[in-house]
Design an enzyme around this catalytic site. Structure first.
Site, PDB file in Angstrom:
ATOM      1  N   GLN A  46       7.250 -41.199 -15.650  1.00  0.00           N
ATOM      2  CA  GLN A  46       6.908 -39.953 -15.990  1.00  0.00           C
ATOM      3  C   GLN A  46       6.685 -39.042 -14.231  1.00  0.00           C
ATOM      4  O   GLN A  46       5.689 -38.810 -14.820  1.00  0.00           O
ATOM      5  CB  GLN A  46       6.364 -39.101 -17.316  1.00  0.00           C
ATOM      6  CG  GLN A  46       7.242 -39.352 -18.161  1.00  0.00           C
ATOM      7  CD  GLN A  46       7.827 -37.686 -18.845  1.00  0.00           C
ATOM      8  OE1 GLN A  46       8.035 -37.511 -18.036  1.00  0.00           O
ATOM      9  NE2 GLN A  46       9.245 -38.550 -18.894  1.00  0.00           N
ATOM     10  N   SER A  47       6.618 -40.141 -13.528  1.00  0.00           N
ATOM     11  CA  SER A  47       6.762 -39.684 -12.156  1.00  0.00           C
ATOM     12  C   SER A  47       6.292 -38.490 -11.984  1.00  0.00           C
ATOM     13  O   SER A  47       7.708 -37.713 -11.878  1.00  0.00           O
ATOM     14  CB  SER A  47       6.368 -40.828 -10.915  1.00  0.00           C
ATOM     15  OG  SER A  47       5.621 -40.101  -9.681  1.00  0.00           O
ATOM     16  N   ASN A  48       5.169 -37.785 -11.520  1.00  0.00           N
ATOM     17  CA  ASN A  48       4.844 -35.842 -11.044  1.00  0.00           C
ATOM     18  C   ASN A  48       5.383 -36.600  -9.496  1.00  0.00           C
ATOM     19  O   ASN A  48       6.186 -36.069  -8.732  1.00  0.00           O
ATOM     20  CB  ASN A  48       3.621 -35.736 -11.110  1.00  0.00           C
ATOM     21  CG  ASN A  48       3.682 -35.515 -11.869  1.00  0.00           C
ATOM     22  OD1 ASN A  48       4.217 -34.434 -12.874  1.00  0.00           O
ATOM     23  ND2 ASN A  48       2.295 -36.052 -12.742  1.00  0.00           N
ATOM     24  N   ILE A  67       7.752 -39.003  -8.353  1.00  0.00           N
ATOM     25  CA  ILE A  67       9.075 -38.930  -8.399  1.00  0.00           C
ATOM     26  C   ILE A  67       9.726 -37.757  -8.052  1.00  0.00           C
ATOM     27  O   ILE A  67      11.176 -37.153  -6.862  1.00  0.00           O
ATOM     28  CB  ILE A  67       9.446 -40.137  -9.021  1.00  0.00           C
ATOM     29  CG1 ILE A  67       8.934 -41.786  -8.117  1.00  0.00           C
ATOM     30  CG2 ILE A  67      11.241 -39.984  -8.787  1.00  0.00           C
ATOM     31  CD1 ILE A  67       9.135 -42.904  -9.098  1.00  0.00           C
TER      32      ILE A  67
END
Ligand SMILES: *Cc1c(COP(=O)(O)O)cnc(C)c1O
Length: 357
Positions: free
Chosen positions: A80-82, A84
């Site tokens: 759930q990386s912002n 990336i």
């Protein structure tokens, strides 16, 4: 020394809003009966690719990647990386490919940031391991593999934190100074204090700290500009000692990149613990409560991984009286709202209280 080149992405300045209803709601429960003067710096509204703090740093990374004639960006973080998601959006505009290494296995449901990554066309590689440091190893392996295949990879460290990326928040301090001064010169009959300069009162900058680049940039910017902000990071990921060391190093290095030698004492790097809960990216009851409170007072959405926990940390400071009514607080909303949709069930049904490890 001028700033390194930037590839323009963000819509700046982001708004600085005064959160009077939130401050009043907190004040009622605080020892003095009054909350601090409270602002939210809306860096969720950096305006590109769903916004957030990562966009400011990406302006420097993308310019650097293009200067080095790269054709693909390699980076990594969690599903759930912002970071990336924002990197993939920036790469689309710059004509670069993205290969992103993610810890854990591919989630059953493609939601939130993961959904956006798919729409943006990023190539995702899962480590199938919860060991987050393994991502660092895999990033280097992927870069090497791409080089062997004749590609020109540009590596952005896991989570997007480096001295170069931190320059986005060195600049943000200038932006904030200008906004605070502008808001203080406008007299408001409801409180006499509004006419005072921001420096007449203790002025806190509070944020959620993960990979530490944002806090490092804010501290470096404050030192360089001689702005007496007290920057308080609420850790949502790493142990305090690790954060302190990373923030220190990144701040000193970021300042050096723009030609300033700064020294940092122990009082300059403030990190608060106690809000991670069971782990990074796992919602906590206090974090969810903070999300609901801010939505219901200010109509502003926080996220479960970073800003909800960061706000829970700020609420604890205010409710305990450690930050009082005569002080000013700027909470940096660093973004992350897409993750709300990946945690819908927990947000609706509530999460069990589990103490921090
Ligand atoms: C990455 C991130 C942070 C933390 O920033 P760092 O520079 O990694 O400490 C905070 N909030 C959101 C929403 C983020 O995506």
């Amino acid at each position: 020394m001028p700033l390194p080149p930037r590839f323009p992405l963000a819509l700046l300045p982001t708004p600085l809003i005064e959160a009077t209803r939130l401050s009043r709601a907190l004040g009622r429960k605080s020892p003095s009966g009054e909350g601090p003067r409270l602002f939210i710096k809306r860096d969720d509204m950096t305006g590109f690719g769903f916004g957030g703090n990562k966009v400011r740093g990406l302006e420097f990374y993308i310019a650097d990647a293009l200067a080095q004639n790269a054709d693909v960006i390699v980076t990594g973080a969690g599903p759930q990386s912002n970071h990336i998601r924002a990197t993939s959006a920036a790469a689309s505009v710059a004509g670069l490919d993205v290969v992103a290494v993610m810890h854990d296995s591919r989630p059953a449901e493609t939601q939130g940031n993961l959904l956006l990554d798919e729409l943006l066309g990023a190539e995702l590689r899962f480590t199938d391991s919860t060991d987050r440091s393994l991502v660092d190893v895999k990033i280097e392996e992927v870069a090497e593999e791409l080089r062997r295949a004749g590609r020109r990879p540009y590596v952005i460290p896991r989570g997007g934190a480096s001295a170069l990326g931190a320059l986005g928040y060195v600049e943000c301090v200038r932006e904030l100074d200008t906004q605070l001064r502008a808001m203080n010169v406008r007299p408001d009959p409801s409180t006499a204090l509004r006419e005072a300069s921001p420096w007449d009162r203790t002025c806190w900058i509070v944020l959620a700290t993960g990979a530490c680049g944002t806090q490092a940039g804010l501290i470096a910017g404050s030192k360089i500009d001689g702005a007496p902000y007290r920057v308080l990071g609420i850790t949502v990921s790493r142990p305090v000692a690790e954060c302190v060391e990373r923030v220190r190093q990144l701040a000193i290095e970021a300042a050096r990149l723009v030609g300033h030698a700064i020294t940092l004492g122990a009082e300059d790097v403030m990190i608060r613990d106690g809000f991670i809960g069971p782990g990074y990216g796992i919602p906590t009851p206090e974090g969810v409560e903070a999300i609901r409170l801010v939505a219901r007072t200010e109509g502003v959405f926080l996220d479960p991984t970073y800003t909800g926990k960061g706000m829970a940390g700020l609420l604890a400071e205010i409710l305990s009286g450690r930050i009082g009514k005569d002080e000013t607080v700027v909470f940096v909303h660093t973004g992350g709202e897409p993750a709300l949709f990946a945690h819908a069930a927990q947000l609706v049904q509530g999460v069990p209280a589990v103490p921090s490890p």
